[in-house]
Design a protein around this motif. Structure first.
Motif, PDB file in Angstrom:
ATOM      1  N   ASP A 154      -5.368   3.068   5.683  1.00 38.34           N
ATOM      2  CA  ASP A 154      -6.515   3.654   4.984  1.00 38.34           C
ATOM      3  C   ASP A 154      -7.319   4.564   5.903  1.00 38.34           C
ATOM      4  O   ASP A 154      -8.333   5.118   5.506  1.00 38.34           O
TER       5      ASP A 154
ATOM      6  N   PRO B  64       0.828  -1.212   0.000  1.00 47.12           N
ATOM      7  CA  PRO B  64       0.000   0.000   0.000  1.00 47.12           C
ATOM      8  C   PRO B  64       0.856   1.252   0.000  1.00 47.12           C
ATOM      9  O   PRO B  64       1.821   1.362   0.746  1.00 47.12           O
TER      10      PRO B  64
ATOM     11  N   SER C 183      -8.307  -1.071   1.442  1.00 51.99           N
ATOM     12  CA  SER C 183      -8.582   0.162   0.704  1.00 51.99           C
ATOM     13  C   SER C 183      -8.451  -0.026  -0.801  1.00 51.99           C
ATOM     14  O   SER C 183      -8.957   0.792  -1.572  1.00 51.99           O
ATOM     15  N   THR C 184      -7.781  -1.092  -1.258  1.00 57.44           N
ATOM     16  CA  THR C 184      -7.637  -1.347  -2.693  1.00 57.44           C
ATOM     17  C   THR C 184      -8.812  -2.136  -3.261  1.00 57.44           C
ATOM     18  O   THR C 184      -8.870  -2.368  -4.465  1.00 57.44           O
TER      19      THR C 184
END
Length: 284
Positions: A248, A72, A215-216
């Motif tokens: 996130d 991330p 969050s992806t």
């Protein structure tokens, strides 16, 4: 005078009886542990598979698939391995409940549990003995995974204290999921049905932060992944190991160490009584 003596003797007799129940409950549990460990010693292929699978998984995800992945916030493949390896520790702990369920259903199908129930032993000994055995095996798995991770160049940046805390939350997760495995093992009808538990375990692991940040993922799926108990343990392990990469900003991720304790305690509070009750209700 005789009444006082009688009451005194009754009181003194009740105390050893209470101690005796606790002693025999512990002794019976340890007997179950020794039985399972002896079974592993006499059939080393079982422990070789159970301990070998984590090594193959770490090497596969770390080198074969990890080269195409990024952590991330961006970074190199080596950074992704730092993100991945704590997650792989979590995956190994989570898959352990399938081994537990398979072992329990094998014992049940061969009549071993019925034999235990016919013996004068503590009713909780079979369940607690299985849980203690799984913790011993989990420690062996984590030791092998740690050696593999160190050979790959991974390091715990937080030092010994942080690493000890990380392994603590990992073992806590395994301890909690053990009772899920015992309960399922007492429910499923045969070993073949126990093999189908992989269908449950694999999505549970994938829809989490073990391999990628929530969050992806698409919005609703990311929310499910963020609140997955495995995500809490993975986030706590990364934080305690000093491998945390990106955030996130979600509440559950910011409080991962707290949730890594709350979730296993909640799972244990639900499934440990269910496992013991299911064992007690088995027909003789």
């Amino acid at each position: 005078m005789s009444t006082t003596a009688t009451a005194s003797s009754a009181s003194s007799a009740s105390t050893p009886t209470g101690r005796g129940r606790l002693y025999w409950a512990l002794a019976d549990s340890w007997t179950v542990v020794r039985r399972v460990l002896t079974h592993y010693r006499r059939k080393p292929v079982l422990i070789a598979w159970q301990l070998g699978f984590p090594i193959v998984s770490v090497l596969l995800y770390g080198y074969v698939l990890g080269g195409a992945m990024r952590p991330p916030g961006g970074g190199e493949a080596a950074d992704y391995r730092n993100y991945l390896l704590p997650g792989m520790f979590v995956m190994t702990m989570s898959f352990g409940f399938m081994h537990t369920a398979t072992a329990v259903v094998h014992d049940q199908s061969k009549g071993v549990i019925d034999r235990f129930r016919s013996m004068p032993m503590a009713p909780s000994a079979v369940v607690t003995g299985r849980g203690l055995t799984d913790l011993i095996v989990a420690c062996a798995e984590l030791s092998i995974l740690l050696a593999t991770a160190l050979a790959m160049g991974w390091r715990a940046e937080s030092g010994v204290a942080g690493a000890a805390g990380a392994f603590g939350v990992l073992l806590l997760l395994r301890f909690a999921l053990t009772w899920v495995g015992v309960w399922l093992g007492l429910l499923v009808p045969n070993p073949e049905a126990a093999g189908g538990l992989f269908v449950v375990a694999f999505p549970l692991t994938m829809v989490s932060s073990v391999f990628a940040a929530p969050s992806t993922m698409p919005g609703w799926l990311g929310t499910v992944a963020a609140w997955n108990p495995l995500s809490a343990t993975a986030g706590a392990a990364r934080s305690l190991f000093g491998n945390e990469i990106g955030s996130d900003g979600s509440w559950v991720q910011e409080h991962a160490p707290l949730m890594a304790v709350v979730w296993p305690l909640a799972i244990t509070a639900v499934f440990l009584p269910l496992a013991i009750r299911r064992y007690q209700r088995l027909s003789r």
